[in-house]
Scaffold this active site. Structure first.
Site, short mmCIF file in Angstrom:
data_model
loop_
_atom_site.label_atom_id
_atom_site.label_comp_id
_atom_site.label_asym_id
_atom_site.label_seq_id
_atom_site.Cartn_x
_atom_site.Cartn_y
_atom_site.Cartn_z
N ASP A 106 4.52 6.22 14.92
CA ASP A 106 3.93 5.25 15.85
C ASP A 106 4.99 4.66 16.79
OD1 ASP A 106 1.73 3.38 16.73
OD2 ASP A 106 3.17 1.92 15.95
N GLU A 142 2.13 4.20 -5.59
CA GLU A 142 2.75 3.16 -4.78
C GLU A 142 4.00 3.69 -4.07
OE1 GLU A 142 -0.16 1.22 -7.16
OE2 GLU A 142 1.36 2.71 -7.69
N LEU A 180 -9.51 4.72 -6.43
CA LEU A 180 -9.44 4.69 -7.89
C LEU A 180 -8.09 4.23 -8.43
CD1 LEU A 180 -11.44 7.94 -8.69
CD2 LEU A 180 -12.26 5.59 -8.54
N CYS A 181 -7.21 3.76 -7.55
CA CYS A 181 -5.93 3.20 -8.01
C CYS A 181 -6.13 1.79 -8.54
CB CYS A 181 -4.92 3.18 -6.86
SG CYS A 181 -4.12 4.75 -6.57
N HIS A 182 -5.40 1.46 -9.60
CA HIS A 182 -5.46 0.11 -10.15
C HIS A 182 -4.64 -0.85 -9.29
CE1 HIS A 182 -6.56 2.57 -13.65
NE2 HIS A 182 -7.22 1.51 -14.07
#
Length: 235
Positions: free
Chosen positions: A204, A190, A151-153
């Site tokens: 990682d 973001e 649902l992020c723009h």
């Protein structure tokens, strides 16, 4: 049976002429009032004035209950912009929002342990430069936020910056990321995505040396711009 006998005894003496006369005898309204008292004594509650009145009362009670439920739902979801009035997920409509400069800063910490910390400090990890690769991964992660979180723009980022520092006190990597944009919605997600992806990349790069690495403290530190204005985390 006792109640029926009492009703009959009250109504029997009343002839048709007396029922509608204005003599000094018992008035019809008085008889009805007395009977109502008897019914209340027997049944424990006053009788309904009429079937229609009872029905109307029930209808009003049901309507009031529905209205209160609707108000409760609206209050429950009023603070959650990604949830509709019925509780369904939705993307926020930002078309009416003003275009402003928006900045967000987030942070997290990757606890390595002394063994892995020493290897990263000496740049001796098998995969190479841990901090350099993680920094690039964080920038790429910020740009992919709308693809990762439904649902992020999809916004145009004007700036993304990450800073990774080794902390010898607790053998960790401290990560801080900043995202900026000029648009109609904030860049908090973001910035948070940037530091999260950077932290995962550190894991990682180092997992061959230890599986005991911990990514912790992912949080928003500061944001500015938009309707809500400026906000900073209190230490």
């Amino acid at each position: 049976m006792m109640f029926l006998r009492r009703v009959t005894s009250k109504l029997k003496p009343m002839s048709r002429s007396r029922l509608f006369s204005s003599d000094n005898g018992p008035d019809l309204s008085e008889v009805i009032a007395e009977l109502n008292q008897e019914m209340e004594f027997v049944f424990g509650e006053p009788p309904a004035s009429s079937p229609a009145g009872s029905s109307n009362s029930q209808t009003m009670a049901q309507e009031s209950h529905l209205v209160m439920n609707d108000i409760t739902k609206k209050e429950t979801f009023s603070g959650l912009t990604h949830i509709g009035s019925k509780g369904e997920a939705q993307m926020v409509d930002i078309s009416s929002k003003e275009i402003t400069k928006r900045v967000a800063v987030a942070s997290c910490k990757v606890i390595l342990g002394q063994k892995v910390f020493d290897l990263v400090l000496a740049n001796q990890m098998e995969k190479g430069d841990v901090l350099g690769v993680a920094k690039l991964a964080g920038v790429c992660g910020a740009k992919q936020t709308s693809n990762l979180i439904p649902l992020c723009h999809n916004i145009n980022l004007s700036h993304v910056h990450l800073d990774l520092k080794l902390n010898p006190r607790d053998f960790s990597v401290e990560i801080k990321g900043q995202a900026a944009s000029t648009g109609k919605t904030g860049v908090e997600m973001e910035a948070l995505t940037a530091v999260t992806i950077a932290g995962l990349t550190v894991y990682d790069m180092c997992k061959a040396a230890s599986k005991d690495i911990l990514i912790t403290g992912i949080r928003l530190e500061h944001k500015s711009g938009g309707k809500s204005g400026e906000w900073s985390r209190k230490v």
